[in-house]
Design a protein around this motif. Structure first.
Motif, PDB file in Angstrom:
ATOM      1  N   GLU A 540     -12.292  -9.960 -23.804  1.00 31.54           N
ATOM      2  CA  GLU A 540     -11.757  -9.654 -25.136  1.00 31.54           C
ATOM      3  C   GLU A 540     -12.004  -8.185 -25.478  1.00 31.54           C
ATOM      4  OE1 GLU A 540      -9.964 -11.424 -27.035  1.00 31.54           O
ATOM      5  OE2 GLU A 540     -10.265 -13.524 -26.487  1.00 31.54           O
ATOM      6  N   GLN A 541     -13.163  -7.678 -25.090  1.00 33.78           N
ATOM      7  CA  GLN A 541     -13.471  -6.267 -25.349  1.00 33.78           C
ATOM      8  C   GLN A 541     -12.517  -5.361 -24.575  1.00 33.78           C
ATOM      9  OE1 GLN A 541     -17.635  -5.957 -24.326  1.00 33.78           O
ATOM     10  NE2 GLN A 541     -18.286  -6.317 -26.425  1.00 33.78           N
ATOM     11  N   GLU A 542     -12.262  -5.709 -23.297  1.00 35.44           N
ATOM     12  CA  GLU A 542     -11.313  -4.941 -22.498  1.00 35.44           C
ATOM     13  C   GLU A 542      -9.942  -4.916 -23.177  1.00 35.44           C
ATOM     14  OE1 GLU A 542     -11.003  -6.588 -18.634  1.00 35.44           O
ATOM     15  OE2 GLU A 542     -12.867  -5.698 -17.896  1.00 35.44           O
ATOM     16  N   PHE A 543      -9.517  -6.079 -23.619  1.00 34.86           N
ATOM     17  CA  PHE A 543      -8.198  -6.194 -24.242  1.00 34.86           C
ATOM     18  C   PHE A 543      -8.144  -5.391 -25.542  1.00 34.86           C
ATOM     19  CE2 PHE A 543      -5.656  -8.381 -27.505  1.00 34.86           C
ATOM     20  CZ  PHE A 543      -4.389  -8.178 -26.975  1.00 34.86           C
ATOM     21  N   GLU A 544      -9.151  -5.542 -26.392  1.00 32.64           N
ATOM     22  CA  GLU A 544      -9.165  -4.837 -27.678  1.00 32.64           C
ATOM     23  C   GLU A 544      -9.174  -3.330 -27.470  1.00 32.64           C
ATOM     24  OE1 GLU A 544      -8.712  -5.991 -30.602  1.00 32.64           O
ATOM     25  OE2 GLU A 544      -8.729  -8.114 -30.061  1.00 32.64           O
ATOM     26  N   ARG A 545      -9.948  -2.880 -26.468  1.00 31.59           N
ATOM     27  CA  ARG A 545     -10.015  -1.446 -26.176  1.00 31.59           C
ATOM     28  C   ARG A 545      -8.643  -0.923 -25.766  1.00 31.59           C
ATOM     29  NH1 ARG A 545     -11.400   1.293 -21.116  1.00 31.59           N
ATOM     30  NH2 ARG A 545     -12.188   3.390 -21.529  1.00 31.59           N
ATOM     31  N   ALA A 546      -7.966  -1.663 -24.879  1.00 33.44           N
ATOM     32  CA  ALA A 546      -6.643  -1.245 -24.412  1.00 33.44           C
ATOM     33  C   ALA A 546      -5.618  -1.309 -25.539  1.00 33.44           C
ATOM     34  CB  ALA A 546      -6.207  -2.128 -23.244  1.00 33.44           C
ATOM     35  N   LEU A 547      -5.669  -2.377 -26.322  1.00 31.75           N
ATOM     36  CA  LEU A 547      -4.708  -2.553 -27.412  1.00 31.75           C
ATOM     37  C   LEU A 547      -4.881  -1.458 -28.466  1.00 31.75           C
ATOM     38  CD1 LEU A 547      -2.467  -4.413 -28.524  1.00 31.75           C
ATOM     39  CD2 LEU A 547      -4.249  -5.619 -29.808  1.00 31.75           C
ATOM     40  N   GLU A 548      -6.123  -1.199 -28.797  1.00 31.86           N
ATOM     41  CA  GLU A 548      -6.398  -0.151 -29.797  1.00 31.86           C
ATOM     42  C   GLU A 548      -5.872   1.195 -29.324  1.00 31.86           C
ATOM     43  OE1 GLU A 548     -10.258   1.987 -31.913  1.00 31.86           O
ATOM     44  OE2 GLU A 548     -10.516   0.076 -30.874  1.00 31.86           O
ATOM     45  N   SER A 549      -6.076   1.479 -28.026  1.00 31.90           N
ATOM     46  CA  SER A 549      -5.607   2.752 -27.475  1.00 31.90           C
ATOM     47  C   SER A 549      -4.083   2.856 -27.541  1.00 31.90           C
ATOM     48  CB  SER A 549      -6.083   2.891 -26.029  1.00 31.90           C
ATOM     49  OG  SER A 549      -5.489   4.011 -25.422  1.00 31.90           O
ATOM     50  N   LYS A 550      -3.406   1.782 -27.132  1.00 34.76           N
ATOM     51  CA  LYS A 550      -1.939   1.817 -27.109  1.00 34.76           C
ATOM     52  C   LYS A 550      -1.358   1.897 -28.519  1.00 34.76           C
ATOM     53  CE  LYS A 550      -1.348  -0.552 -22.688  1.00 34.76           C
ATOM     54  NZ  LYS A 550      -0.879  -1.756 -21.981  1.00 34.76           N
ATOM     55  N   MET A 551      -1.964   1.187 -29.462  1.00 30.14           N
ATOM     56  CA  MET A 551      -1.470   1.223 -30.839  1.00 30.14           C
ATOM     57  C   MET A 551      -1.714   2.591 -31.467  1.00 30.14           C
ATOM     58  SD  MET A 551      -2.536  -2.601 -32.167  1.00 30.14           S
ATOM     59  CE  MET A 551      -1.790  -2.395 -33.780  1.00 30.14           C
ATOM     60  N   SER A 552      -2.857   3.188 -31.141  1.00 32.31           N
ATOM     61  CA  SER A 552      -3.157   4.523 -31.655  1.00 32.31           C
ATOM     62  C   SER A 552      -2.163   5.547 -31.102  1.00 32.31           C
ATOM     63  CB  SER A 552      -4.584   4.912 -31.275  1.00 32.31           C
ATOM     64  OG  SER A 552      -4.860   6.229 -31.660  1.00 32.31           O
ATOM     65  N   GLU A 553      -1.890   5.441 -29.784  1.00 31.61           N
ATOM     66  CA  GLU A 553      -0.939   6.354 -29.162  1.00 31.61           C
ATOM     67  C   GLU A 553       0.468   6.130 -29.707  1.00 31.61           C
ATOM     68  OE1 GLU A 553      -0.173   9.574 -26.738  1.00 31.61           O
ATOM     69  OE2 GLU A 553      -2.088   8.677 -27.328  1.00 31.61           O
ATOM     70  N   GLN A 554       0.822   4.875 -29.966  1.00 35.08           N
ATOM     71  CA  GLN A 554       2.137   4.560 -30.523  1.00 35.08           C
ATOM     72  C   GLN A 554       2.292   5.183 -31.915  1.00 35.08           C
ATOM     73  OE1 GLN A 554       2.793   0.593 -31.934  1.00 35.08           O
ATOM     74  NE2 GLN A 554       4.907   0.549 -31.193  1.00 35.08           N
ATOM     75  N   LYS A 555       1.229   5.112 -32.689  1.00 39.33           N
ATOM     76  CA  LYS A 555       1.271   5.687 -34.034  1.00 39.33           C
ATOM     77  C   LYS A 555       1.521   7.190 -33.974  1.00 39.33           C
ATOM     78  CE  LYS A 555      -1.499   6.142 -38.248  1.00 39.33           C
ATOM     79  NZ  LYS A 555      -2.809   5.864 -38.892  1.00 39.33           N
ATOM     80  N   ILE A 556       0.832   7.844 -33.033  1.00 41.22           N
ATOM     81  CA  ILE A 556       1.008   9.295 -32.876  1.00 41.22           C
ATOM     82  C   ILE A 556       2.435   9.611 -32.456  1.00 41.22           C
ATOM     83  CG2 ILE A 556       0.307  11.288 -31.496  1.00 41.22           C
ATOM     84  CD1 ILE A 556      -2.507  10.061 -31.396  1.00 41.22           C
ATOM     85  N   MET A 557       2.965   8.818 -31.518  1.00 46.24           N
ATOM     86  CA  MET A 557       4.329   9.043 -31.045  1.00 46.24           C
ATOM     87  C   MET A 557       5.342   8.913 -32.191  1.00 46.24           C
ATOM     88  SD  MET A 557       4.231   9.802 -27.799  1.00 46.24           S
ATOM     89  CE  MET A 557       2.753  10.720 -28.271  1.00 46.24           C
ATOM     90  N   LEU A 558       5.122   7.908 -33.038  1.00 44.45           N
ATOM     91  CA  LEU A 558       6.031   7.719 -34.171  1.00 44.45           C
ATOM     92  C   LEU A 558       5.927   8.884 -35.146  1.00 44.45           C
ATOM     93  CD1 LEU A 558       5.601   3.886 -34.837  1.00 44.45           C
ATOM     94  CD2 LEU A 558       7.696   5.041 -34.063  1.00 44.45           C
ATOM     95  N   GLU A 559       4.698   9.326 -35.404  1.00 39.69           N
ATOM     96  CA  GLU A 559       4.487  10.446 -36.330  1.00 39.69           C
ATOM     97  C   GLU A 559       5.129  11.723 -35.818  1.00 39.69           C
ATOM     98  OE1 GLU A 559       0.284  10.608 -36.729  1.00 39.69           O
ATOM     99  OE2 GLU A 559       0.169   8.997 -38.224  1.00 39.69           O
ATOM    100  N   LYS A 560       5.114  11.894 -34.478  1.00 38.08           N
ATOM    101  CA  LYS A 560       5.662  13.113 -33.887  1.00 38.08           C
ATOM    102  C   LYS A 560       7.154  13.001 -33.597  1.00 38.08           C
ATOM    103  CE  LYS A 560       1.663  15.204 -33.653  1.00 38.08           C
ATOM    104  NZ  LYS A 560       1.362  16.407 -34.459  1.00 38.08           N
ATOM    105  N   GLY A 561       7.725  11.799 -33.873  1.00 36.76           N
ATOM    106  CA  GLY A 561       9.160  11.625 -33.690  1.00 36.76           C
ATOM    107  C   GLY A 561       9.582  11.208 -32.294  1.00 36.76           C
TER     108      GLY A 561
END
Length: 623
Positions: A540-561
């Motif tokens: 679960e920790q592995e999954f949460e770490r990966a999910l958090e990273s991908k969601m954070s990166e997705q947010k940045i991508m959306l903010e940057k267009g």
């Protein structure tokens, strides 16, 4: 007892280059790692040759020198070198420092070889340090080209036909970029920034789909995608240029205070934030496992294959689980062998020691075992413990029986002497014989109250003496026929009493063994359930770490267009969630099956116990 730390006085070659372009793990390095039973924190450093990587590694080792620094344009480090020292802040851990061959060596000119070294550094590390000079600008990031090729050298699952990098984020190490000889001000748009902000600025993507923009974005995308934990330190020049060639011999007062301050910050961060190395699935890596991992990966790479995290875990779990069984059985056997030196002892002493050692053996087994999904290795441990328990019970019984027989021989010595001299061959001799026999039994019982098999030894003794008693009774002229008959009935009652006492004792021994088996069974369930829950928690920790990273990166991508990149990440997130649901259900199903198997085991244990009780009850009437 906690494993003793291993401390090397100097580094040694860990993975060497072969003439045919292959790689080889050095035996002497494996011998060192075999001794390290502690969890390891592995810090690797990679980067272009002659950028000062070795100096930082020496400082992490707490030394001024060790890894070769060199003072010419020639690359000094070949292959991967290793230095194992006690972790300065994590008690019970060993810090393993890996200094890699400089990338881009002009004398080598083998980009494929460099990517292999880079891949090994990633696969073996808790923290990966990338060392460069100057600034984080486009050329510096392009020099980190190896990260874009890493999916050709690593795959997560054996089912992947080629490297699938979507799950790399779960297993990749922390990433620290160290920029040496940095002379610029840390400002962006006129505002002061931190080293981390400077790194993120350098990793920004460009909009567009042209070849230039794709090439520009590719290494940045890979770094952002693979390494969710990123840190950057900028180091000013350590000293004046004339002293650079003898950096390792300079006194602290000859080095720049600003440089030393950053070195201290860098070392503190690495010590504090580098976690123990974990395998896929969350199993803690010891020095021995690290050596096995390196051997597995290097052999695969040298044979032209692609290292697979899943296959490596399966291969190493097989070896570790076998060793875990041996460790557990050895611990149990050693403890029982020490107790054996005191035999004979009371049954309670043996069963209590068994419970204690059984628990310790399971704990020892659990430290090393992982992926024992079918419970085969746990069952093997149980069989080994049961075998030694039965052996020691029998050894104690034999020692106790010998002691009891010796006691009876001493107590009956006077009776034997009287018998030989005809002391009972006279009127009233039978009464005297019975008095002596009763005295022997009373004295024997008083001295063997808790002795194992004492009743059995006594029962055989009096049975053997019954013929002797019969002769004396029949020869005693003082006894009337009626008295002889009454005495005969009393003799039978006495023999029956001794037989019942012996069977009562046997039943007590059986119940004690059954109780020990039940306790062992309960102990196993407790530990296996705990291990299963721990593995699930780590997943679960592995999954949460990966999910958090991908969601954070997705947010940045959306903010940057960068909408297309954000959509790709969204697909990966959705796929990860689906796989997570499947895996979580698998964990729950496995635990359910385990509990069903345990229920069957318990029923079988109870059935065998009932059969044994019934056998004992039937034996009571076989006289």
């Amino acid at each position: 007892m906690a494993p003793r730390p291993v401390s090397m006085q100097e580094p040694m070659c860990f993975i060497s280059n072969e003439k045919n372009g292959g790689l080889r793990v050095e035996r002497e390095a494996l011998k060192i790692l075999q001794q390290i039973k502690q969890p390891v924190v592995v810090v690797s450093i990679v980067g272009l040759y002659r950028t000062g990587k070795s100096y930082l590694m020496n400082r992490l080792a707490g030394k001024q020198s060790g890894f070769a620094l060199g003072s010419t344009v020639e690359s000094k480090t070949k292959g991967i070198w290793m230095w194992c020292v006690p972790h300065p802040s994590k008690q019970g851990h060993t810090l393993v420092l890996l200094d890699t061959e400089g990338l881009g060596d002009v004398n080598k000119g083998d980009r494929n070889h460099d990517t292999k070294i880079f891949a090994l550094a990633i696969l073996l590390s808790s923290t990966l340090v990338y060392n460069s000079r100057g600034t984080i600008y486009n050329k510096a990031i392009e020099e980190l080209q190896y990260v874009t090729e890493i999916s050709r050298f690593i795959k997560v699952r054996s089912s992947d036909e080629e490297g699938d990098d979507s799950d790399f984020v779960k297993f990749f190490p922390n990433f620290v970029w160290t920029v040496r000889d940095f002379t610029l001000e840390l400002k962006i748009g006129g505002q002061d920034v931190t080293g981390d902000e400077y790194l993120e600025y350098g990793l920004q993507l460009k909009k567009g789909c042209s070849e230039n923009e794709v090439d520009y974005n590719r290494p940045r995308e890979c770094i952002r995608k693979y390494f969710p934990s990123r840190r950057c330190y900028t180091f000013p020049f350590p000293t004046n240029p004339d002293n650079m060639s003898r950096l390792e011999s300079l006194n602290p007062d000859e080095l720049s205070a600003a440089f030393l301050e950053v070195v201290e910050e860098f070392c503190s961060f690495v010590f504090e934030h580098s976690q123990e190395k974990l395998l896929k699935g969350g199993h803690t890596v010891s020095g021995k496992v690290l050596g096995d991992l390196a051997k597995t990966y290097v052999d695969t790479i040298s044979s032209g294959g692609m290292p697979c995290l899943e296959n490596a875990v399966v291969a190493i779990s097989e070896k570790e689980n076998k060793a875990a069984v041996e460790d557990g059985v050895c611990l149990y056997r050693s403890g029982m062998d020490r107790l054996k030196q005191t035999f004979p002892v009371e049954l309670q002493v043996v069963t209590s020691k068994h419970r204690e050692l059984n628990s310790m053996a399971i704990q020892e087994f659990m430290k090393r075992c992982f992926k024992d999904d079918e419970g085969d290795f746990m069952n093997s441990l149980e069989r080994g413990i049961d075998l030694h328990f039965e052996q020691h019970l029998k050894i104690n019984e034999e020692a106790s029986k010998k002691k009891c027989r010796d006691l009876l021989n001493r107590l009956s010595a006077d009776m034997a002497d009287k018998l030989q001299k005809g002391g009972y061959a006279k009127p009233g001799g039978y009464k005297l014989y019975r008095q002596d026999m009763d005295h022997i039994v009373e004295e024997y019982n008083s001295q063997t109250k808790e002795s194992v098999k004492a009743k059995e030894v006594l029962e055989k003794f009096v049975t053997k003496k019954s013929e002797e008693s019969e002769h004396i009774r029949q020869a005693d002229s003082k006894l009337s026929e009626k008295e002889k008959h009454i005495s005969e009935e009393r003799e039978k009652a006495f023999l029956l009493e001794q037989k019942m006492e012996a069977e009562k004792e046997e039943k007590h021994l059986l119940e004690a063994k059954m109780k020990a088996d039940q306790d062992s069974y309960e102990e196993k369930i407790k530990w296996v359930e705990g291990k299963h829950e721990e593995e699930k928690r780590r997943y679960e920790q592995e999954f949460e770490r990966a999910l958090e990273s991908k969601m954070s990166e997705q947010k940045i991508m959306l903010e940057k267009g960068f909408e297309e990149e954000a959509k790709k990440l969204q697909k990966e997130i959705e796929q990860s969630k689906k796989e997570h649901d499947v895996t979580r259900a698998k964990y729950d199903t496995e635990l359910k099956l385990l509990r069903e198997n345990w229920k069957e085991e318990k029923q079988e244990l109870e059935r065998r116990n009932e059969e044994e009780r019934a056998r004992q009850n039937r034996s009571r009437f076989d006289f």
